[in-house]
Design a protein around this motif. Structure first.
Motif, PDB file in Angstrom:
ATOM      1  N   SER A  50      -7.395  -2.119   0.548  1.00 32.07           N
ATOM      2  CA  SER A  50      -7.721  -2.353  -0.865  1.00 32.07           C
ATOM      3  C   SER A  50      -7.043  -3.625  -1.354  1.00 32.07           C
ATOM      4  CB  SER A  50      -7.272  -1.173  -1.722  1.00 32.07           C
ATOM      5  OG  SER A  50      -7.942   0.012  -1.361  1.00 32.07           O
ATOM      6  N   ALA A  51      -5.767  -3.779  -1.011  1.00 35.60           N
ATOM      7  CA  ALA A  51      -5.014  -4.967  -1.431  1.00 35.60           C
ATOM      8  C   ALA A  51      -5.658  -6.242  -0.892  1.00 35.60           C
ATOM      9  CB  ALA A  51      -3.564  -4.855  -0.964  1.00 35.60           C
ATOM     10  N   GLU A  52      -6.177  -6.173   0.324  1.00 34.49           N
ATOM     11  CA  GLU A  52      -6.847  -7.339   0.911  1.00 34.49           C
ATOM     12  C   GLU A  52      -8.220  -7.576   0.277  1.00 34.49           C
ATOM     13  OE1 GLU A  52      -4.853  -7.118   5.376  1.00 34.49           O
ATOM     14  OE2 GLU A  52      -6.709  -6.013   5.005  1.00 34.49           O
ATOM     15  N   VAL A 163      -8.490   3.715  -6.126  1.00 33.81           N
ATOM     16  CA  VAL A 163      -9.927   3.997  -6.062  1.00 33.81           C
ATOM     17  C   VAL A 163     -10.552   3.834  -7.445  1.00 33.81           C
ATOM     18  CG1 VAL A 163     -11.629   5.849  -5.730  1.00 33.81           C
ATOM     19  CG2 VAL A 163      -9.858   5.458  -4.009  1.00 33.81           C
ATOM     20  N   THR A 164      -9.890   4.347  -8.464  1.00 35.25           N
ATOM     21  CA  THR A 164     -10.402   4.242  -9.830  1.00 35.25           C
ATOM     22  C   THR A 164     -10.490   2.777 -10.258  1.00 35.25           C
ATOM     23  OG1 THR A 164      -9.471   6.398 -10.337  1.00 35.25           O
ATOM     24  CG2 THR A 164     -10.028   4.995 -12.207  1.00 35.25           C
ATOM     25  N   PRO A 173     -14.284   1.574  -2.486  1.00 43.30           N
ATOM     26  CA  PRO A 173     -12.971   1.709  -1.861  1.00 43.30           C
ATOM     27  C   PRO A 173     -13.075   1.891  -0.350  1.00 43.30           C
ATOM     28  CG  PRO A 173     -13.475   3.622  -3.229  1.00 43.30           C
ATOM     29  CD  PRO A 173     -14.619   2.680  -3.373  1.00 43.30           C
ATOM     30  N   PRO A 174     -12.060   1.500   0.394  1.00 38.39           N
ATOM     31  CA  PRO A 174     -12.099   1.602   1.861  1.00 38.39           C
ATOM     32  C   PRO A 174     -12.457   2.988   2.387  1.00 38.39           C
ATOM     33  CG  PRO A 174     -10.225   0.288   1.206  1.00 38.39           C
ATOM     34  CD  PRO A 174     -10.830   0.853  -0.064  1.00 38.39           C
ATOM     35  N   SER A 181     -16.695  -0.594   8.937  1.00 39.11           N
ATOM     36  CA  SER A 181     -16.148  -1.641   8.070  1.00 39.11           C
ATOM     37  C   SER A 181     -14.718  -1.354   7.644  1.00 39.11           C
ATOM     38  CB  SER A 181     -17.031  -1.824   6.834  1.00 39.11           C
ATOM     39  OG  SER A 181     -17.011  -0.654   6.046  1.00 39.11           O
ATOM     40  N   GLN A 182     -14.181  -0.209   8.060  1.00 41.38           N
ATOM     41  CA  GLN A 182     -12.802   0.123   7.693  1.00 41.38           C
ATOM     42  C   GLN A 182     -11.900  -0.477   8.694  1.00 41.38           C
ATOM     43  OE1 GLN A 182     -12.126   4.251   6.916  1.00 41.38           O
ATOM     44  NE2 GLN A 182     -14.027   4.444   5.839  1.00 41.38           N
TER      45      GLN A 182
END
Length: 182
Positions: A50-52, A163-164, A173-174, A181-182
Motif C-alpha cells: 500500500s505504501a508503495e 484499506v479505507t 487495496p493489495p 499482482s500482489q
C-alpha cells in the motif's frame, strides 16, 4: 449370536482404528511464534505494498481532520513495529512516535516501514520457549509472545484503516488485487 456380535464389533472397530492412524501427529515446532509471524507478515506485506502504491501527493491525504494522514499512518505503524519488536527481543525500548513525527516523504516512509519490518524479523525468529519469557509492556507483566501477537494485531488494525483510505481514493487495496499482482 455371540459370534455375530464379535464380528460386528470387529467390523466397526477395525476401520475406526485405521482412521485414527498409528499415532497423533506431533505439533509443529514453534507453532505459536510461526503462526503469529505468518499473520504479521501477511498484514505487513499488504501495508508495504500500500505504501508503495500510493502516490507522493496522497501521503498527505486525511479522510477527516481528526485522523492521521496516510503518511502519518505508515510512520505510526513503522514506529510501533520497532516498539513492539524491541519488547519482544529484550532490546532497549524504541519511541513509537519518532518516525510519524519526523519522516514526511513517501520514499522515507516506505524505507521506514521496510526497515522496521527487517528489524522485526529477528523477533519473529525466536522459539516458542524464548517467546514465553516475561516482559513489561505498557506497565503490565506480559510475555514476548504477547508483544508479537499485539504487533500483528496492531498491523491488522491499521491495514483496515489503510484499506479505507485507498478505497476513498478510488484505489484497490493489495488484499483485493488479483493474486499475481500482489
Amino acid at each position: 449370536m455371540k459370534r455375530a456380535a464379535i464380528g460386528l464389533m470387529m467390523f466397526v472397530s477395525v476401520p475406526a482404528m485405521a482412521q485414527m492412524g498409528s499415532a497423533p501427529a506431533a505439533p509443529a515446532a514453534n507453532m505459536a511464534v510461526t503462526t503469529t509471524r505468518d499473520v504479521w507478515m501477511q498484514m505487513t506485506n499488504y501495508i508495504i505494498k500500500s505504501a508503495e502504491q500510493v502516490s507522493e501527493a496522497d501521503y498527505s491525504y486525511r479522510p477527516v481532520a481528526t485522523v492521521r494522514t496516510f503518511g502519518e499512518l505508515i510512520g505510526h505503524v513503522a514506529g510501533a513495529q520497532y516498539m513492539f519488536c524491541a519488547a519482544a527481543t529484550g532490546d532497549a525500548a524504541k519511541a513509537e512516535g519518532d518516525i510519524e513525527k519526523t519522516v514526511k516523504t513517501k520514499a522515507g516512509l516506505v524505507n521506514a516501514i521496510k526497515a522496521s519490518t527487517e528489524y522485526c524479523k529477528k523477533a519473529y525468529a525466536q522459539t516458542d520457549a524464548a517467546a514465553a519469557a516475561p516482559i513489561k509492556l505498557f506497565g503490565q507483566d506480559r510475555s514476548r509472545l504477547f508483544a508479537l501477537v499485539l504487533n500483528a494485531s496492531h498491523n491488522s488494525e491499521h491495514y483496515g484503516n489503510i484499506v479505507t483510505y485507498l478505497r476513498a481514493k478510488g484505489m484497490v487495496p493489495p488484499s483485493s488485487q488479483p493474486q499475481g499482482s500482489q
